[in-house]
Design a protein around this motif. Structure first.
Motif, PDB file in Angstrom:
ATOM      1  N   ASP A 152       0.876  -1.459   0.061  1.00  0.00           N
ATOM      2  CA  ASP A 152       0.113  -0.053   0.175  1.00  0.00           C
ATOM      3  C   ASP A 152       0.915   1.422  -0.095  1.00  0.00           C
ATOM      4  O   ASP A 152       0.303   2.399  -0.182  1.00  0.00           O
ATOM      5  CB  ASP A 152      -1.102  -0.166   1.321  1.00  0.00           C
ATOM      6  CG  ASP A 152      -0.264  -0.051   2.472  1.00  0.00           C
ATOM      7  OD1 ASP A 152       0.476  -0.941   2.722  1.00  0.00           O
ATOM      8  OD2 ASP A 152      -0.867   0.507   3.503  1.00  0.00           O
ATOM      9  N   MET A 189      -2.487  -4.238   4.777  1.00  0.00           N
ATOM     10  CA  MET A 189      -2.865  -3.374   3.876  1.00  0.00           C
ATOM     11  C   MET A 189      -4.332  -2.762   4.174  1.00  0.00           C
ATOM     12  O   MET A 189      -4.798  -3.793   4.764  1.00  0.00           O
ATOM     13  CB  MET A 189      -2.689  -3.815   2.550  1.00  0.00           C
ATOM     14  CG  MET A 189      -1.241  -4.203   2.339  1.00  0.00           C
ATOM     15  SD  MET A 189      -1.217  -4.714   0.454  1.00  0.00           S
ATOM     16  CE  MET A 189      -1.800  -6.403   0.763  1.00  0.00           C
ATOM     17  N   ASN A 234      -3.253  -3.372  -2.859  1.00  0.00           N
ATOM     18  CA  ASN A 234      -3.794  -3.988  -2.081  1.00  0.00           C
ATOM     19  C   ASN A 234      -4.396  -5.426  -2.474  1.00  0.00           C
ATOM     20  O   ASN A 234      -4.260  -5.620  -3.641  1.00  0.00           O
ATOM     21  CB  ASN A 234      -5.180  -3.258  -1.395  1.00  0.00           C
ATOM     22  CG  ASN A 234      -6.200  -2.995  -2.351  1.00  0.00           C
ATOM     23  OD1 ASN A 234      -6.707  -3.863  -3.089  1.00  0.00           O
ATOM     24  ND2 ASN A 234      -6.649  -1.608  -2.694  1.00  0.00           N
TER      25      ASN A 234
END
Length: 140
Positions: A14, A62, A40
């Motif tokens: 992320d 994430m 993600n």
């Protein structure tokens, strides 16, 4: 596999700057191709059919869909794919949950890119040996 074929890597993290930096460093290895980078687990699932990775380097933590949930779904849908977990805070817990989800290993972000490259190579070689064994058993 890695002796003659290019290892196709999908990066999932992320943090954009980290992902871009890792991509740039891994692209320096002639037998690796970073075929995609996403932020993600949901994006990783969507990218797999398009970029056809050999190895997925998956951040554990994430938003939207974390690495554990994504790894679980990836290994269910694509059991041949290799997932390497990646985390800034690798603990016994992270290793256990990622392993249970199907990751080959979980790698600390404080390691060098050379060490990550070696882990990617080992994972890709290992997956190739398993596939060759399956093919030999099928044709034998």
């Amino acid at each position: 596999m890695t002796k003659t074929n290019t290892v196709r890597v999908l990066l999932v993290d992320d943090h954009t700057m980290f992902r871009q930096s890792l991509r740039a460093m891994l692209q320096g290895y002639p037998n690796l191709a970073v075929v995609g980078d996403v932020s993600n687990g949901e994006e990783a699932l969507a990218a797999i059919e398009k970029v056809r990775p050999t190895v997925i380097v998956m951040d554990v933590s994430m938003p939207t869909m974390d690495g554990v949930a994504a790894t679980r779904q990836i290994k269910h849908r694509y059991p041949h794919l290799v997932v390497l977990g990646l985390s800034a805070h690798v603990t016994g817990y992270h290793r256990i949950v990622m392993k249970e989800a199907g990751a080959t290993d979980t790698f600390s972000k404080d390691k060098s890119v050379t060490e990550l490259y070696a882990a990617i190579q080992t994972a890709a070689d290992s997956a190739s040996e398993v596939e060759q064994g399956r093919a030999a058993a099928f044709h034998g």
